[in-house]
Write an enzyme that holds these catalytic residues in place. Structure first.
Site, PDB file in Angstrom:
ATOM      1  N   ASP A  98       0.857  -1.206   0.000  1.00  0.00           N
ATOM      2  CA  ASP A  98       0.000   0.000   0.000  1.00  0.00           C
ATOM      3  C   ASP A  98       0.889   1.251   0.000  1.00  0.00           C
ATOM      4  O   ASP A  98       0.813   2.052   0.926  1.00  0.00           O
ATOM      5  CB  ASP A  98      -0.957  -0.010   1.209  1.00  0.00           C
ATOM      6  CG  ASP A  98      -0.241   0.060   2.552  1.00  0.00           C
ATOM      7  OD1 ASP A  98       0.924  -0.357   2.631  1.00  0.00           O
ATOM      8  OD2 ASP A  98      -0.842   0.557   3.533  1.00  0.00           O
ATOM      9  N   ASP A 114       7.784   3.330   2.955  1.00  0.00           N
ATOM     10  CA  ASP A 114       8.537   2.118   3.300  1.00  0.00           C
ATOM     11  C   ASP A 114       8.137   0.943   2.402  1.00  0.00           C
ATOM     12  O   ASP A 114       8.964   0.080   2.102  1.00  0.00           O
ATOM     13  CB  ASP A 114       8.391   1.775   4.791  1.00  0.00           C
ATOM     14  CG  ASP A 114       6.949   1.701   5.256  1.00  0.00           C
ATOM     15  OD1 ASP A 114       6.070   2.368   4.667  1.00  0.00           O
ATOM     16  OD2 ASP A 114       6.677   0.971   6.217  1.00  0.00           O
ATOM     17  N   ASP A 115       6.882   0.945   1.922  1.00  0.00           N
ATOM     18  CA  ASP A 115       6.503  -0.056   0.905  1.00  0.00           C
ATOM     19  C   ASP A 115       7.360   0.148  -0.347  1.00  0.00           C
ATOM     20  O   ASP A 115       7.778  -0.816  -0.997  1.00  0.00           O
ATOM     21  CB  ASP A 115       5.036   0.108   0.474  1.00  0.00           C
ATOM     22  CG  ASP A 115       4.061  -0.029   1.617  1.00  0.00           C
ATOM     23  OD1 ASP A 115       3.482  -1.099   1.794  1.00  0.00           O
ATOM     24  OD2 ASP A 115       3.887   0.964   2.350  1.00  0.00           O
ATOM     25  N   PHE A 139      -0.786  -0.155  12.639  1.00  0.00           N
ATOM     26  CA  PHE A 139      -1.671   0.355  11.591  1.00  0.00           C
ATOM     27  C   PHE A 139      -2.178  -0.733  10.627  1.00  0.00           C
ATOM     28  O   PHE A 139      -3.385  -0.796  10.348  1.00  0.00           O
ATOM     29  CB  PHE A 139      -0.970   1.469  10.787  1.00  0.00           C
ATOM     30  CG  PHE A 139      -1.782   1.943   9.619  1.00  0.00           C
ATOM     31  CD1 PHE A 139      -2.852   2.815   9.806  1.00  0.00           C
ATOM     32  CD2 PHE A 139      -1.521   1.485   8.333  1.00  0.00           C
ATOM     33  CE1 PHE A 139      -3.631   3.227   8.734  1.00  0.00           C
ATOM     34  CE2 PHE A 139      -2.294   1.891   7.256  1.00  0.00           C
ATOM     35  CZ  PHE A 139      -3.353   2.768   7.447  1.00  0.00           C
ATOM     36  N   ASN A 140      -1.294  -1.558  10.069  1.00  0.00           N
ATOM     37  CA  ASN A 140      -1.746  -2.523   9.052  1.00  0.00           C
ATOM     38  C   ASN A 140      -2.789  -3.487   9.609  1.00  0.00           C
ATOM     39  O   ASN A 140      -3.697  -3.926   8.886  1.00  0.00           O
ATOM     40  CB  ASN A 140      -0.569  -3.347   8.501  1.00  0.00           C
ATOM     41  CG  ASN A 140       0.345  -2.523   7.624  1.00  0.00           C
ATOM     42  OD1 ASN A 140      -0.052  -1.482   7.102  1.00  0.00           O
ATOM     43  ND2 ASN A 140       1.580  -2.989   7.459  1.00  0.00           N
ATOM     44  N   ASN A 184      -2.411   2.838   3.400  1.00  0.00           N
ATOM     45  CA  ASN A 184      -1.847   4.178   3.646  1.00  0.00           C
ATOM     46  C   ASN A 184      -2.644   5.245   2.916  1.00  0.00           C
ATOM     47  O   ASN A 184      -2.655   6.402   3.337  1.00  0.00           O
ATOM     48  CB  ASN A 184      -0.392   4.242   3.177  1.00  0.00           C
ATOM     49  CG  ASN A 184       0.538   3.539   4.139  1.00  0.00           C
ATOM     50  OD1 ASN A 184       0.353   3.608   5.342  1.00  0.00           O
ATOM     51  ND2 ASN A 184       1.522   2.855   3.595  1.00  0.00           N
ATOM     52  N   HIS A 212       9.833   0.143   7.992  1.00  0.00           N
ATOM     53  CA  HIS A 212       9.121  -1.086   8.385  1.00  0.00           C
ATOM     54  C   HIS A 212       9.106  -2.167   7.298  1.00  0.00           C
ATOM     55  O   HIS A 212       9.521  -3.295   7.507  1.00  0.00           O
ATOM     56  CB  HIS A 212       7.649  -0.766   8.687  1.00  0.00           C
ATOM     57  CG  HIS A 212       7.418   0.332   9.647  1.00  0.00           C
ATOM     58  ND1 HIS A 212       7.498   0.163  11.006  1.00  0.00           N
ATOM     59  CD2 HIS A 212       7.072   1.634   9.455  1.00  0.00           C
ATOM     60  CE1 HIS A 212       7.212   1.300  11.621  1.00  0.00           C
ATOM     61  NE2 HIS A 212       6.952   2.214  10.707  1.00  0.00           N
ATOM     62  N   ASP A 213       8.528  -1.808   6.155  1.00  0.00           N
ATOM     63  CA  ASP A 213       8.134  -2.844   5.198  1.00  0.00           C
ATOM     64  C   ASP A 213       9.317  -3.572   4.563  1.00  0.00           C
ATOM     65  O   ASP A 213       9.218  -4.768   4.242  1.00  0.00           O
ATOM     66  CB  ASP A 213       7.247  -2.226   4.111  1.00  0.00           C
ATOM     67  CG  ASP A 213       5.923  -1.736   4.675  1.00  0.00           C
ATOM     68  OD1 ASP A 213       5.548  -2.178   5.781  1.00  0.00           O
ATOM     69  OD2 ASP A 213       5.256  -0.919   4.010  1.00  0.00           O
ATOM     70  N   THR A 228       2.675  -6.087   3.030  1.00  0.00           N
ATOM     71  CA  THR A 228       3.189  -4.953   3.811  1.00  0.00           C
ATOM     72  C   THR A 228       2.120  -3.867   3.976  1.00  0.00           C
ATOM     73  O   THR A 228       2.435  -2.700   4.196  1.00  0.00           O
ATOM     74  CB  THR A 228       4.465  -4.359   3.172  1.00  0.00           C
ATOM     75  OG1 THR A 228       4.121  -3.821   1.892  1.00  0.00           O
ATOM     76  CG2 THR A 228       5.555  -5.388   3.019  1.00  0.00           C
TER      77      THR A 228
HETATM   78  C1  BDR Z   1       2.961   0.210   8.542  1.00  0.00           C
HETATM   79  O1  BDR Z   1       1.972   1.213   8.327  1.00  0.00           O
HETATM   80  C2  BDR Z   1       2.219   1.906   7.148  1.00  0.00           C
HETATM   81  O2  BDR Z   1       2.068   3.283   7.327  1.00  0.00           O
HETATM   82  C3  BDR Z   1       3.606   1.533   6.688  1.00  0.00           C
HETATM   83  O3  BDR Z   1       3.683   1.485   5.273  1.00  0.00           O
HETATM   84  C4  BDR Z   1       3.845   0.170   7.302  1.00  0.00           C
HETATM   85  O4  BDR Z   1       3.418  -0.861   6.452  1.00  0.00           O
HETATM   86  C5  BDR Z   1       3.697   0.536   9.823  1.00  0.00           C
HETATM   87  O5  BDR Z   1       2.820   0.532  10.890  1.00  0.00           O
HETATM   88 CA    CA Z   2       2.836  -0.474   4.154  1.00  0.00          CA
END
Ligand code: BDR
Ligand code: CA
Length: 316
Positions: free
Chosen positions: A10, A14-15, A171-172, A39, A245-246, A130
């Site tokens: 998404d 970081d994706d 979040f995810n 996102n 993160h991703d 991700t």
């Molecule tokens: C996750 O939430 C998104 O904002 C980032 O892309 C990552 O996958 C981190 O909590």
């Molecule tokens: Ca993500």
């Protein structure tokens, strides 16, 4: 033999770096990219996935759009912007990116995942989500046999100590807790690369300097992504440097020793008033339930950033 992955994203800064890493690492074959709302709304995350794939030269693989909305809950939105405070109005604010050099695959993301996995050999594909897990659960429901057939699911999401979207939830997972609950409960191995791990993968000034020193147009784009994402991380979460993160989930597939894990029972809370979307992680066996999954605990920081920097050079 490179490991084949399907990256469900998404984008998201970081994706985008996860896509870059998958494309630029010789031990990974990026078989397909699928997009999900998270996102940002689906139209934006899909467009961003296409633009990033174009930037890094992943132009000859299928890219398919998936779920527009979570399974049951209302989409987390702030007007049109979903995670706008971190990734901006476009979902990937910052440097200009090329227009997509490819058409979208006509299939829904879930159909593409099922088609690839079922046409492949046993254990040929690893799923690397991700974003919210909506596409993955839709694929499971479309063809339950994929659960036996994929090698494993290595996802960015969750946390065993503290969330970021709420004190309990990452979040995810919070973006589609019912989907996440089904994915964690299914009879495949899920590796949860959650915040406890990804908050170790921060882009420090020294790291940014190493990326800048590569001196290519793509390295400049990555530095600008880190600048944009980093400034927002600082203002929203008071973290001085942004965690990537991703890309950690992709790094785990490339080289498991870069992301160490522990066995655990992991379930997603879907009922709690205060804990909706929490990834409840039992390392000690307190529930007496089998350790069904893996939770990522410790990052090899230097090895992780070496992978990212090598990938940037490779795609440049
Ligand atoms: C996750 O939430 C998104 O904002 C980032 O892309 C990552 O996958 C981190 O909590
Ligand atoms: Ca993500």
């Amino acid at each position: 033999m490179p490991k084949k992955i399907i990256l469900d994203v998404d984008p998201g800064h970081d994706d985008a770096i996860a896509i870059l890493l998958a494309q630029g690492n010789p031990d990974i074959e990026l078989a397909a990219i699928t997009s999900v709302a998270g996102n940002q709304i689906l139209e934006k995350t899909t467009y961003n996935a296409q633009r990033v794939a174009t930037l890094v030269g992943a132009t000859d693989i299928p890219i398919a759009a998936g779920a527009k909305y979570p399974l049951m809950r209302e989409q987390i939105t702030d007007g049109e912007v979903v995670a706008g405070s971190v990734h901006g109005v476009s979902g990937l604010d910052g440097p200009e990116l090329p227009e997509p050099a490819m058409d979208l695959d006509p299939r829904h993301a879930a159909e593409l995942i099922v088609d690839l996995v079922m046409a492949g050999e046993q254990d040929e594909y690893t799923l690397v989500p991700t974003g919210p897990l909506t596409n993955i659960v839709l694929a499971m429901r479309l063809e339950p046999k994929i659960v036996d057939r994929v090698k494993e699911v290595v996802l960015m999401g969750g946390a065993y100590t503290q969330g970021n979207a709420t004190p309990a939830a990452e979040f995810n997972i919070l973006a589609d807790p019912e989907a996440a609950a089904a994915v964690f409960a299914a009879e495949w191995q899920v590796t949860m690369v959650g915040l406890d791990l990804t908050h170790q993968a921060v882009a420090t000034p020294e790291i940014k300097e190493r990326i800048r020193a590569i001196g290519t147009p793509i390295s400049r784009v990555v530095v600008e992504w880190l600048d944009f994402f980093g400034a927002n991380y600082d203002s929203v979460w008071k973290m001085p440097y942004p965690p990537i993160h991703d890309a950690c989930a992709v790094a785990r597939v490339i080289n498991p020793s870069v992301v160490q894990v522990k066995e655990a029972f992991i379930a997603v809370e879907t009922q709690g008033k205060w804990t909706y979307g929490e990834t409840v992680t039992d390392f000690l066996g307190s529930y007496g339930l089998p350790f069904n999954n893996l939770a990522a605990t410790t990052l090899d920081f230097d090895a992780f950033w070496d992978l990212i920097i090598d990938a940037i050079k490779q795609v440049s």
